[in-house]
Design a protein around this motif. Structure first.
Motif, PDB file in Angstrom:
ATOM      1  N   LYS A 155       0.838  -1.205   0.000  1.00  0.00           N
ATOM      2  CA  LYS A 155       0.000   0.000   0.000  1.00  0.00           C
ATOM      3  C   LYS A 155       0.872   1.255   0.000  1.00  0.00           C
ATOM      4  CE  LYS A 155      -3.837   0.252   0.096  1.00  0.00           C
ATOM      5  NZ  LYS A 155      -4.774   0.513  -1.034  1.00  0.00           N
ATOM      6  N   GLN A 156       1.940   1.249   0.809  1.00  0.00           N
ATOM      7  CA  GLN A 156       2.844   2.396   0.855  1.00  0.00           C
ATOM      8  C   GLN A 156       3.504   2.626  -0.507  1.00  0.00           C
ATOM      9  OE1 GLN A 156       5.398   2.718   4.459  1.00  0.00           O
ATOM     10  NE2 GLN A 156       4.407   0.838   5.123  1.00  0.00           N
ATOM     11  N   LYS A 157       3.856   1.529  -1.166  1.00  0.00           N
ATOM     12  CA  LYS A 157       4.482   1.655  -2.482  1.00  0.00           C
ATOM     13  C   LYS A 157       3.484   2.210  -3.496  1.00  0.00           C
ATOM     14  CE  LYS A 157       7.300  -0.830  -5.845  1.00  0.00           C
ATOM     15  NZ  LYS A 157       8.077  -2.050  -6.134  1.00  0.00           N
ATOM     16  N   GLN A 158       2.236   1.792  -3.413  1.00  0.00           N
ATOM     17  CA  GLN A 158       1.199   2.310  -4.314  1.00  0.00           C
ATOM     18  C   GLN A 158       1.042   3.820  -4.126  1.00  0.00           C
ATOM     19  OE1 GLN A 158      -2.760   0.569  -3.820  1.00  0.00           O
ATOM     20  NE2 GLN A 158      -3.667   2.513  -4.434  1.00  0.00           N
ATOM     21  N   TRP A 159       0.933   4.257  -2.870  1.00  0.00           N
ATOM     22  CA  TRP A 159       0.784   5.688  -2.594  1.00  0.00           C
ATOM     23  C   TRP A 159       1.976   6.475  -3.123  1.00  0.00           C
ATOM     24  CZ3 TRP A 159      -0.454   4.619   3.246  1.00  0.00           C
ATOM     25  CH2 TRP A 159      -1.777   4.186   3.373  1.00  0.00           C
ATOM     26  N   PHE A 160       3.183   5.930  -2.914  1.00  0.00           N
ATOM     27  CA  PHE A 160       4.387   6.626  -3.367  1.00  0.00           C
ATOM     28  C   PHE A 160       4.445   6.676  -4.889  1.00  0.00           C
ATOM     29  CE2 PHE A 160       9.069   6.489  -4.357  1.00  0.00           C
ATOM     30  CZ  PHE A 160       9.298   7.833  -4.071  1.00  0.00           C
ATOM     31  N   ARG A 161       4.133   5.551  -5.537  1.00  0.00           N
ATOM     32  CA  ARG A 161       4.184   5.514  -7.003  1.00  0.00           C
ATOM     33  C   ARG A 161       3.174   6.490  -7.612  1.00  0.00           C
ATOM     34  NH1 ARG A 161       6.330   2.090 -10.601  1.00  0.00           N
ATOM     35  NH2 ARG A 161       6.664   0.377  -9.132  1.00  0.00           N
ATOM     36  N   GLU A 162       1.957   6.516  -7.057  1.00  0.00           N
ATOM     37  CA  GLU A 162       0.935   7.426  -7.592  1.00  0.00           C
ATOM     38  C   GLU A 162       1.367   8.888  -7.414  1.00  0.00           C
ATOM     39  OE1 GLU A 162      -3.060   4.638  -7.021  1.00  0.00           O
ATOM     40  OE2 GLU A 162      -2.415   5.948  -5.378  1.00  0.00           O
ATOM     41  N   THR A 163       1.996   9.183  -6.279  1.00  0.00           N
ATOM     42  CA  THR A 163       2.474  10.547  -6.034  1.00  0.00           C
ATOM     43  C   THR A 163       3.629  10.890  -6.958  1.00  0.00           C
ATOM     44  OG1 THR A 163       1.807  10.334  -3.713  1.00  0.00           O
ATOM     45  CG2 THR A 163       3.299  12.148  -4.261  1.00  0.00           C
ATOM     46  N   PHE A 164       4.576   9.958  -7.088  1.00  0.00           N
ATOM     47  CA  PHE A 164       5.744  10.184  -7.953  1.00  0.00           C
ATOM     48  C   PHE A 164       5.297  10.397  -9.398  1.00  0.00           C
ATOM     49  CE2 PHE A 164       9.521   9.359 -10.385  1.00  0.00           C
ATOM     50  CZ  PHE A 164      10.567   9.800  -9.582  1.00  0.00           C
ATOM     51  N   ASP A 165       4.409   9.526  -9.887  1.00  0.00           N
ATOM     52  CA  ASP A 165       3.953   9.641 -11.282  1.00  0.00           C
ATOM     53  C   ASP A 165       3.243  10.971 -11.521  1.00  0.00           C
ATOM     54  OD1 ASP A 165       5.008   7.144 -11.731  1.00  0.00           O
ATOM     55  OD2 ASP A 165       3.071   6.094 -11.791  1.00  0.00           O
ATOM     56  N   HIS A 166       2.424  11.383 -10.549  1.00  0.00           N
ATOM     57  CA  HIS A 166       1.683  12.644 -10.671  1.00  0.00           C
ATOM     58  C   HIS A 166       2.656  13.833 -10.741  1.00  0.00           C
ATOM     59  CE1 HIS A 166      -1.284  15.764  -9.921  1.00  0.00           C
ATOM     60  NE2 HIS A 166      -0.607  16.150  -8.855  1.00  0.00           N
ATOM     61  N   LEU A 167       3.623  13.869  -9.821  1.00  0.00           N
ATOM     62  CA  LEU A 167       4.564  14.991  -9.789  1.00  0.00           C
ATOM     63  C   LEU A 167       5.562  14.933 -10.951  1.00  0.00           C
ATOM     64  CD1 LEU A 167       5.296  15.314  -5.968  1.00  0.00           C
ATOM     65  CD2 LEU A 167       3.805  16.743  -7.369  1.00  0.00           C
ATOM     66  N   PHE A 168       5.894  13.717 -11.400  1.00  0.00           N
ATOM     67  CA  PHE A 168       6.800  13.571 -12.543  1.00  0.00           C
ATOM     68  C   PHE A 168       6.154  14.174 -13.797  1.00  0.00           C
ATOM     69  CE2 PHE A 168       8.946  10.736 -15.805  1.00  0.00           C
ATOM     70  CZ  PHE A 168      10.179  11.373 -15.718  1.00  0.00           C
ATOM     71  N   ALA A 169       4.848  13.956 -13.938  1.00  0.00           N
ATOM     72  CA  ALA A 169       4.129  14.543 -15.082  1.00  0.00           C
ATOM     73  C   ALA A 169       4.161  16.067 -15.003  1.00  0.00           C
ATOM     74  CB  ALA A 169       2.689  14.034 -15.111  1.00  0.00           C
ATOM     75  N   ILE A 170       4.011  16.607 -13.794  1.00  0.00           N
ATOM     76  CA  ILE A 170       4.073  18.067 -13.631  1.00  0.00           C
ATOM     77  C   ILE A 170       5.480  18.572 -13.950  1.00  0.00           C
ATOM     78  CG2 ILE A 170       3.911  19.962 -11.957  1.00  0.00           C
ATOM     79  CD1 ILE A 170       1.763  18.289 -10.498  1.00  0.00           C
ATOM     80  N   ALA A 171       6.505  17.850 -13.470  1.00  0.00           N
ATOM     81  CA  ALA A 171       7.896  18.258 -13.695  1.00  0.00           C
ATOM     82  C   ALA A 171       8.251  18.283 -15.176  1.00  0.00           C
ATOM     83  CB  ALA A 171       8.846  17.321 -12.945  1.00  0.00           C
ATOM     84  N   ASN A 172       7.544  17.490 -15.971  1.00  0.00           N
ATOM     85  CA  ASN A 172       7.796  17.419 -17.412  1.00  0.00           C
ATOM     86  C   ASN A 172       6.829  18.288 -18.214  1.00  0.00           C
ATOM     87  OD1 ASN A 172      10.018  15.546 -17.688  1.00  0.00           O
ATOM     88  ND2 ASN A 172       8.641  14.025 -16.819  1.00  0.00           N
ATOM     89  N   SER A 173       6.090  19.153 -17.521  1.00  0.00           N
ATOM     90  CA  SER A 173       5.103  19.991 -18.203  1.00  0.00           C
ATOM     91  C   SER A 173       5.517  21.458 -18.144  1.00  0.00           C
ATOM     92  CB  SER A 173       3.729  19.827 -17.533  1.00  0.00           C
ATOM     93  OG  SER A 173       3.699  20.548 -16.294  1.00  0.00           O
ATOM     94  N   ALA A 174       4.745  22.290 -18.830  1.00  0.00           N
ATOM     95  CA  ALA A 174       4.996  23.733 -18.800  1.00  0.00           C
ATOM     96  C   ALA A 174       4.657  24.333 -17.438  1.00  0.00           C
ATOM     97  CB  ALA A 174       4.168  24.424 -19.897  1.00  0.00           C
ATOM     98  N   GLU A 175       3.983  23.539 -16.582  1.00  0.00           N
ATOM     99  CA  GLU A 175       3.596  24.012 -15.249  1.00  0.00           C
ATOM    100  C   GLU A 175       4.713  23.845 -14.217  1.00  0.00           C
ATOM    101  OE1 GLU A 175       0.111  24.942 -14.017  1.00  0.00           O
ATOM    102  OE2 GLU A 175       0.286  25.585 -16.097  1.00  0.00           O
ATOM    103  N   ALA A 176       5.803  23.189 -14.598  1.00  0.00           N
ATOM    104  CA  ALA A 176       6.830  22.802 -13.621  1.00  0.00           C
ATOM    105  C   ALA A 176       7.315  23.966 -12.763  1.00  0.00           C
ATOM    106  CB  ALA A 176       8.010  22.150 -14.346  1.00  0.00           C
ATOM    107  N   GLU A 177       7.633  25.080 -13.395  1.00  0.00           N
ATOM    108  CA  GLU A 177       8.170  26.211 -12.633  1.00  0.00           C
ATOM    109  C   GLU A 177       7.119  26.789 -11.689  1.00  0.00           C
ATOM    110  OE1 GLU A 177      10.506  30.480 -13.238  1.00  0.00           O
ATOM    111  OE2 GLU A 177       9.656  29.447 -14.985  1.00  0.00           O
ATOM    112  N   ASP A 178       5.898  26.993 -12.195  1.00  0.00           N
ATOM    113  CA  ASP A 178       4.830  27.558 -11.361  1.00  0.00           C
ATOM    114  C   ASP A 178       4.485  26.641 -10.199  1.00  0.00           C
ATOM    115  OD1 ASP A 178       4.675  29.756 -12.984  1.00  0.00           O
ATOM    116  OD2 ASP A 178       2.940  29.048 -14.129  1.00  0.00           O
ATOM    117  N   ALA A 179       4.589  25.313 -10.419  1.00  0.00           N
ATOM    118  CA  ALA A 179       4.239  24.344  -9.377  1.00  0.00           C
ATOM    119  C   ALA A 179       5.393  24.103  -8.409  1.00  0.00           C
ATOM    120  CB  ALA A 179       3.810  23.017 -10.010  1.00  0.00           C
TER     121      ALA A 179
END
Length: 339
Positions: free
Chosen positions: A63-87
């Motif tokens: 369960k902990q790994k699921q929560w971490f993976r979902e968080t990592f994937d979500h933030l990784f998508a933001i880091a690779n978007s035009a929103e990265a700096e604002d976020a």
């Protein structure tokens, strides 16, 4: 059909991300965020914001790994978007080092972060007091930037964010049909949770733009986390300590420990001290409770007690909280509902 009225109590990273997940995943509801504190005055604002999970002995590793993976994937998508700096979300590489070989050489989250590997002998020469280490790339979430970005997204979705101090969850009945309690340490009072206690954390924010790689000593008590505007040096873990005033002696100790790992930090300037109280309990509380009083009923989804690992799992646990809220909404709309 009238929308189900939902109140989210708390505006740290857990409250804001939960409100956002519910707005995306639970149709037919109106959401209001209520809090007496907002960024830059929340506990989340003091957090170092590195995605390196802390093991919760009371939650299944899967369960902990699921929560971490979902968080990592979500933030990784933001880091690779035009929103990265604002976020305020970006990738950072570095080392986790140990004075003795850990019993678990490969942690459960190794295949979630990027490029996880054992450190080479050449790399370890930088840390003569250490004999083993991990090298990997993870994400850093700059909370003082990320929280206002979350607020902006919520407001853009039509979610009101109101300043209000809640003394008792029953205050919210009958104005709201469901309450999501993301009040962190406030849950000692709001949920009567005596298992919850503060773990005081003191950090330093310094200007050292030449420091590009994070360094985390084995148990995570001493760390150097470079960010966009400054480098965070830590830290402390003081159980049951409610003192929010910086301690000068502790600051000297933190600085000394960090300089032992990265001597170039002795040239750092503009040192600022910050203190936050992490909301610890034996196991994160993520469950539904049905409050009943004088024939009245109020479903509450509790989502708090992340301790020092809130940033690392916040989106994953918010998705789970949103699923619990969805169950409450369906129950309220069911003619046979016990709610």
């Amino acid at each position: 059909m009238d929308p189900v009225r939902i109140a989210v109590v708390g505006a740290g990273v857990v409250g804001l991300s939960t409100a956002l997940c519910v707005s995306k995943l639970v149709p037919g509801c109106s959401i209001t965020v209520l809090s007496d504190k907002f960024s830059p005055d929340t506990t989340s604002d003091v957090a170092a914001g590195m995605l390196i999970p802390h093991v919760d002995a009371d939650a299944p590793i899967a369960k902990q790994k699921q929560w971490f993976r979902e968080t990592f994937d979500h933030l990784f998508a933001i880091a690779n978007s035009a929103e990265a700096e604002d976020a305020g979300v970006h990738l950072v590489s570095g080392w986790q080092i140990f004075r003795s070989v850990p019993t678990e050489e490969v942690p459960f989250w190794a295949d979630v972060v990027l490029g996880f590997r054992k450190m080479t002998e050449a790399e370890l020469k930088k840390f003569p007091q250490h004999v083993f280490g991990h090298a990997f790339t993870t994400l850093k979430c700059e909370s003082p930037t990320y929280l206002p970005w979350l607020e902006k997204r919520l407001k853009g979705s039509g979610v009101p964010i109101l300043t209000r101090r809640i003394g008792d969850l029953w205050e919210l009945h009958p104005s709201f049909d469901i309450v999501i309690n993301c009040s962190g340490l406030g849950s000692r009072q709001l949920a009567g949770d005596s298992k919850l206690f503060p773990v005081r954390g003191q950090v330093l924010r310094v200007q050292a733009p030449w420091v590009k790689h994070f360094i985390r000593d084995g148990n995570g008590l001493t760390y150097i986390y470079p960010g966009i505007a400054n480098v965070i040096l830590g830290g402390t873990r003081q159980k049951g300590d409610w003192n929010l005033s910086p301690d000068a002696e502790m600051s000297r100790d933190i600085f000394s420990r960090c300089c032992a790992l990265e001597p170039s930090l002795r040239g750092a300037c503009h040192i600022r001290e910050k203190v936050g109280l992490r909301p610890f309990r034996p196991g994160l509380r993520l469950q539904t409770e049905l409050l009943a009083q004088d024939g009245r009923r109020l479903p509450v989804v509790h989502h708090y007690g992340h301790g020092s690992g809130g940033i690392s799992v916040h989106w994953g646990t918010a998705l789970e909280a949103a699923r619990l809220v969805g169950e409450c909404v369906r129950a309220l709309r069911s003619p046979k509902s016990k709610l």
